[in-house]
Design an enzyme around this catalytic site. Structure first.
Site, PDB file in Angstrom:
ATOM      1  N   ARG A  15       0.830  -1.216   0.000  1.00  0.00           N
ATOM      2  CA  ARG A  15       0.000   0.000   0.000  1.00  0.00           C
ATOM      3  C   ARG A  15       0.860   1.260   0.000  1.00  0.00           C
ATOM      4  NH1 ARG A  15      -1.993   1.740   4.515  1.00  0.00           N
ATOM      5  NH2 ARG A  15      -2.449  -0.307   5.365  1.00  0.00           N
TER       6      ARG A  15
ATOM      7  N   TYR B 283     -15.905  19.746 -14.705  1.00  0.00           N
ATOM      8  CA  TYR B 283     -16.275  18.331 -14.552  1.00  0.00           C
ATOM      9  C   TYR B 283     -17.203  18.172 -13.352  1.00  0.00           C
ATOM     10  CZ  TYR B 283     -15.659  13.305 -14.854  1.00  0.00           C
ATOM     11  OH  TYR B 283     -15.861  11.962 -15.013  1.00  0.00           O
TER      12      TYR B 283
ATOM     13  N   ASP C 244      -7.041  21.458 -13.074  1.00  0.00           N
ATOM     14  CA  ASP C 244      -7.369  20.163 -13.673  1.00  0.00           C
ATOM     15  C   ASP C 244      -6.956  20.264 -15.145  1.00  0.00           C
ATOM     16  OD1 ASP C 244      -8.599  18.011 -14.984  1.00  0.00           O
ATOM     17  OD2 ASP C 244     -10.262  17.938 -13.539  1.00  0.00           O
TER      18      ASP C 244
ATOM     19  N   LYS D 137      -7.979   9.685 -19.729  1.00  0.00           N
ATOM     20  CA  LYS D 137      -8.272  10.332 -21.016  1.00  0.00           C
ATOM     21  C   LYS D 137      -7.025  10.297 -21.898  1.00  0.00           C
ATOM     22  CE  LYS D 137     -12.135  11.148 -18.851  1.00  0.00           C
ATOM     23  NZ  LYS D 137     -12.418  12.350 -18.108  1.00  0.00           N
TER      24      LYS D 137
END
Ligand SMILES: *Cc1c(COP(=O)(O)O)cnc(C)c1O
Length: 370
Positions: free
Chosen positions: A51, A103, A172, A197
Site C-alpha cells: 500500500r 467536470y 485540472d 483520457k
C-alpha cells in the site's frame, strides 16, 4: 516553455529508466503485483508494504515527473487524484472555489463529502474566475479549457490573485495534458489529471495523477494515498506507462485533426456554433494562444436540437458514441444527456488519431443527413 525544451523533457520521459537498467533487464517496466516485500529485521529500503510503494507505480511516476517537471503521485482514477488533493489540503472551516461549468463529479464530491465535514464551496464560471473575489479561499480550482463548454481561464492571472489572497491554485489539466498546457509554469501549485483520457489514451484503463513542485504539499498527497489506501493497480500503472510513450504522437495528431475539423465544422450550414479555443471566433482565443501550446482535441458543436444531434452521432461510421474523451478513436456524445448546462443539441466531439480525410468525409456526410 519552448517547444525544444518540452521535446527534451519528452525524450527524457521516454528514457527515464535507462540509467537504472543492467544487462538482461527487461526494457518495459516489470508489472510487480506484490502486497509485501522481503523485509527482515529493522524495516529499511524503498519497498516495504504494497500500500505504501510499488515499483510499477514508481516507473510511471518517474516518467510523468520528467514530463511535468514536478513530483508526481499516481492515483487509481482522475477522481481519486481530485479527492487526494481535497483531503490532503483541506480542513474543517476551509472554503474552496470550484468551476460551475467544469467536470461535474468534482462539484458532487465537494457537495456530498466535503460540505458535511465543514468544508464549504462556492462556484464560479470559468470565464469569470479572473475577476471573481478570491479572499477567504484555501483552494481555487481551475479547469481550462472547461469540460464540456471549452471556456478558458487565465491561469497566470488567477494564480497571482489567488496567491495574494493566500490560496493554493489547482488546475485540472485533463483536457490538455502536460504537452498542451503547463499550469505549474504559469503559477499553479498543483495539477490534477485524469490519465484515463489522453495520457493513457486507449479507452482501456482508469487512472489519475497529481503533480506539484512544493514538496510539502506533494508529500501530503502521498501520505493521504498511503493512509486512505486509494492506490493504483500495478497492471493499470503499466498500461498508462505504455500509453504515455506515444502521447506526443497521438496528441499532436489529435490536435492537428481537431484544428482542421473545427474550422470546417464552423462552415457547415447544419452547425449553429462551434466552441474550440483555436478558432478566432472563440471569446478567449487571444488568451488561448498565449497560454496553451496546442488547442486540444475536444470540440463543442451545437446542432439545432436533440434529434438532429443524435442523428449526427448515430450516422457517423468513424465516431464512437461514448462518454469520456482523449482516446485514439474519435468519439462523441450529447452532453445534455448527463444534465450539463448546455443546449440539447450540443455535441462534444473528442477527435482521435484517424487520418483526417476519411474522418471529415464521414462527419460531413452524417451532418448532411442529420
Ligand atoms: C474524466 C475527468 C475527470 C475524472 O476522471 P476519472 O478517471 O473518470 O475519475 C476529472 N476531470 C476531468 C476534466 C475529466 O474529464
Amino acid at each position: 516553455m519552448a517547444t525544444s525544451d518540452l521535446d527534451e523533457r519528452f525524450a527524457r520521459a521516454l528514457h527515464h529508466r535507462n540509467a537504472r537498467l543492467a544487462a538482461g533487464d527487461p526494457l518495459s517496466p516489470p508489472i510487480v503485483p506484490a502486497s509485501a516485500y522481503w523485509l527482515p529485521g529493522e524495516p529499511a529500503g524503498e519497498y516495504q508494504y504494497g500500500r505504501w510503494a510499488n515499483p510499477t507505480w514508481a516507473a510511471l511516476e518517474g516518467a510523468l515527473a520528467e514530463l511535468e517537471g514536478a513530483e508526481v503521485v499516481t492515483l487509481p482514477s482522475g477522481m481519486a487524484a481530485i479527492a487526494a488533493v481535497f483531503y490532503a489540503t483541506l480542513k474543517h472551516g476551509d472554503r474552496v472555489l470550484l468551476p460551475s461549468d467544469g467536470y461535474s463529479a468534482t462539484r458532487a464530491l465537494a457537495e456530498k463529502f466535503l460540505a458535511p465535514l465543514g468544508v464549504g464551496f462556492d462556484t464560479c464560471a470559468t470565464g469569470q474566475v479572473e475577476r471573481a473575489p478570491l479572499d477567504g479561499y484555501r483552494l481555487v480550482w481551475v479547469e481550462t479549457p472547461s469540460n464540456p463548454g471549452l471556456d478558458v481561464a487565465d491561469i497566470a492571472a488567477v494564480a497571482r490573485r489567488a496567491h495574494a489572497a493566500g490560496a493554493l491554485v489547482v488546475v485540472d489539466n485533463t483536457t490538455m495534458t502536460p504537452l498542451g498546457q503547463r499550469p505549474l509554469e504559469l503559477g499553479a501549485d498543483l495539477v490534477v489529471s485524469a490519465d484515463t483520457k489522453g495520457i493513457a489514451g486507449h479507452s482501456d484503463v482508469l487512472f489519475g495523477h497529481v503533480a506539484a513542485r512544493n514538496s510539502r504539499v506533494i508529500a501530503q498527497v502521498r501520505d493521504w494515498r498511503r493512509h486512505a489506501g486509494c492506490i493504483p493497480g500495478p497492471f493499470e500503472a503499466w498500461l498508462v506507462h505504455r500509453g504515455l510513450e506515444t502521447l506526443q504522437l497521438r496528441f499532436e495528431r489529435m490536435c492537428d485533426n481537431a484544428e482542421a475539423l473545427a474550422a470546417r465544422l464552423a462552415e457547415h450550414p447544419k452547425v449553429q456554433r462551434v466552441a474550440y479555443p483555436g478558432l478566432p471566433t472563440h471569446p478567449a482565443h487571444a488568451l488561448a494562444r498565449r497560454q496553451m501550446r496546442r488547442f486540444g482535441a475536444l470540440i463543442g458543436l451545437r446542432l439545432s436540437d436533440r434529434d438532429s444531434a443524435e442523428r449526427f452521432i448515430g450516422g457517423c461510421r468513424y465516431v464512437r458514441p461514448a462518454t469520456s474523451f482523449g482516446g485514439v478513436h474519435t468519439s462523441a456524445e450529447r452532453r445534455a444527456r448527463w444534465g450539463d448546462a448546455v443546449a440539447e443539441g450540443f455535441v462534444r466531439l473528442s477527435v482521435g488519431c484517424e487520418p483526417l480525410q476519411p474522418l471529415w468525409a464521414d462527419l460531413e456526410r452524417a451532418l448532411d443527413l442529420s
